[in-house]
Scaffold this motif. Structure first.
Motif, short mmCIF file in Angstrom:
data_model
loop_
_atom_site.label_atom_id
_atom_site.label_comp_id
_atom_site.label_asym_id
_atom_site.label_seq_id
_atom_site.Cartn_x
_atom_site.Cartn_y
_atom_site.Cartn_z
N THR A 241 34.47 41.91 48.77
CA THR A 241 34.32 43.09 47.90
C THR A 241 35.66 43.59 47.39
OG1 THR A 241 34.42 44.70 49.73
CG2 THR A 241 32.25 43.78 49.21
N CYS A 242 36.76 43.03 47.89
CA CYS A 242 38.10 43.41 47.43
C CYS A 242 38.52 42.46 46.32
CB CYS A 242 39.10 43.34 48.59
SG CYS A 242 38.68 44.37 50.01
N PRO A 243 38.56 42.91 45.07
CA PRO A 243 38.84 42.00 43.96
C PRO A 243 40.25 41.44 43.95
CG PRO A 243 38.73 44.27 43.19
CD PRO A 243 38.27 44.28 44.62
N ASN A 244 41.15 42.01 44.72
CA ASN A 244 42.53 41.52 44.75
C ASN A 244 42.73 40.40 45.76
OD1 ASN A 244 42.04 43.61 46.68
ND2 ASN A 244 44.24 43.82 47.06
N SER A 246 41.93 36.52 47.14
CA SER A 246 41.46 35.16 46.92
C SER A 246 41.50 34.43 48.26
CB SER A 246 42.35 34.45 45.89
OG SER A 246 42.30 35.12 44.63
N ARG A 292 38.14 32.70 42.58
CA ARG A 292 39.01 33.26 43.62
C ARG A 292 39.15 32.31 44.81
NH1 ARG A 292 37.70 38.94 45.72
NH2 ARG A 292 35.50 38.60 45.18
#
Length: 344
Positions: A241-244, A246, A292
């Protein structure tokens, strides 16, 4: 050849040579975003050894070096000694850039180390890395893998248990984004929620989780693979859920993962790797998306368990159901974007 670290399976070239495979889809461009270089007692892995591995028929177009305590400076303040590693690797990269050693751009990206627990002072050391690495320095890795069992801990790294929550660590971590740098996270699967908290506290900092989050399979974790998979997958779902954030998909050839490839009389085939890894790989890609995720070799650490060419065949088989766009992301696109490399 042997290893002095109990986490790493010894590399036996004769054993590895007992199984080789023709490369699948040999034209597919690959960026290997995680390998090391070092010269240690009984274990040398420098440019010639790396080239021998990548020249096995797969189209390796670029690589990223990740810190491993190689060539630290012998003198000067302790916090500045890892800058020597970046200086060393930048020289290897310049050697490769001559084109005299093949078309692959070796060490096109460099991930160094800074002890972030020195707080805001980390900024000056980071700037020294940037100068030493020229336009190749991309970020740092501060290894944080921790377990209550000393035999599960890597003897070379002894981080505090709750390092991601320490004020001094976070003060150091805060220096990365303003300098345009990323963070490689290497931890064990019970610590994934800690990384989620860190990623949420610093949403502007690009983070890549190494080795699919380090699912453990030895000592207290032995014989509990199903339960651990359930715990691991739930933690990965929350992290996703953390888009930053990968994920590097690989690094499962270490002894701590408990697959035991290195203990078999014959080296594993790519099919054997696929059978062992499929749940972890498919779950990771489903949660994070191909955009990601990036396949990684983690060589030479994982070389004690299988050959380089066999590994990439396994990755290609694991990605056989992906679209052309997804395959491009998994094998080169995500790594190129995350580490800001020349488009493969």
């Amino acid at each position: 050849m042997s290893s002095t670290n109990s986490h790493y399976a010894p590399v036996w070239e004769d054993w590895l040579a007992r199984h080789a495979e023709e490369p699948l889809d040999p034209a597919l461009p690959i960026v290997d975003p995680h390998h090391h270089l070092w010269d240690r007692p009984g274990w040398r892995y420098l440019l010639p050894e790396l080239l021998a591995d990548i020249n096995q028929g797969h189209n390796i177009v670029s690589t990223v070096f990740v810190q491993c305590r190689a060539m630290h400076r012998a003198h000067g303040p302790e916090a500045w000694k890892p800058v020597g590693e970046t200086e060393f690797v930048n020289g290897i990269a310049a050697t490769s850039a001559s084109g005299d050693y093949g078309p692959a751009r070796i060490c096109e990206g460099i991930v160094g180390h800074v002890n972030l627990m020195i707080g805001a002072e980390a900024r000056e050391v980071l700037q020294a890395h940037i100068r030493a690495g020229g336009d190749r320095f991309r970020g740092i890795r501060h290894i944080t893998s921790w377990d209550p069992d000393p035999e599960v801990m890597n003897p070379a790294y002894q981080p505090p248990r709750d390092i991601y929550f320490r004020e001094d660590f976070r003060a150091g971590f805060a220096q990365l984004a303003p300098l345009g740098l990323s963070f490689d996270a290497w931890l064990y699967h019970p610590q994934i929620p800690d990384l989620t908290a860190l990623a949420r506290a610093f949403p502007e900092t690009p983070i890549v989780l190494d080795h699919v989050g380090g699912p453990l399979g030895i000592k207290a974790y032995s014989g509990k693979r199903d339960a651990i998979f359930t715990e691991w997958s739930a933690a990965m779902a929350e992290l996703a859920t953390c888009p930053n954030v990968s994920v590097k998909v690989g690094g499962l050839g270490m002894r701590i993962n408990g697959f035991g490839f290195d203990e078999a009389p014959e080296p594993p085939t790519s099919d054997a790797l696929v059978a062992a890894w499929k749940p972890y790989v498919e779950t990771t890609i489903e949660l994070f998306g191909a955009g990601r995720c990036m396949f990684e070799s983690n060589f030479p650490v994982d070389k004690g368990s299988y050959g380089y060419g066999v590994f990439w065949n396994a990755c290609k088989k694991l990605a056989s159901g992906a679209s052309a766009e997804e395959r491009q992301a998994l094998f080169s696109g995500t790594a190129s974007r995350f580490y800001r490399l020349a488009l493969a």
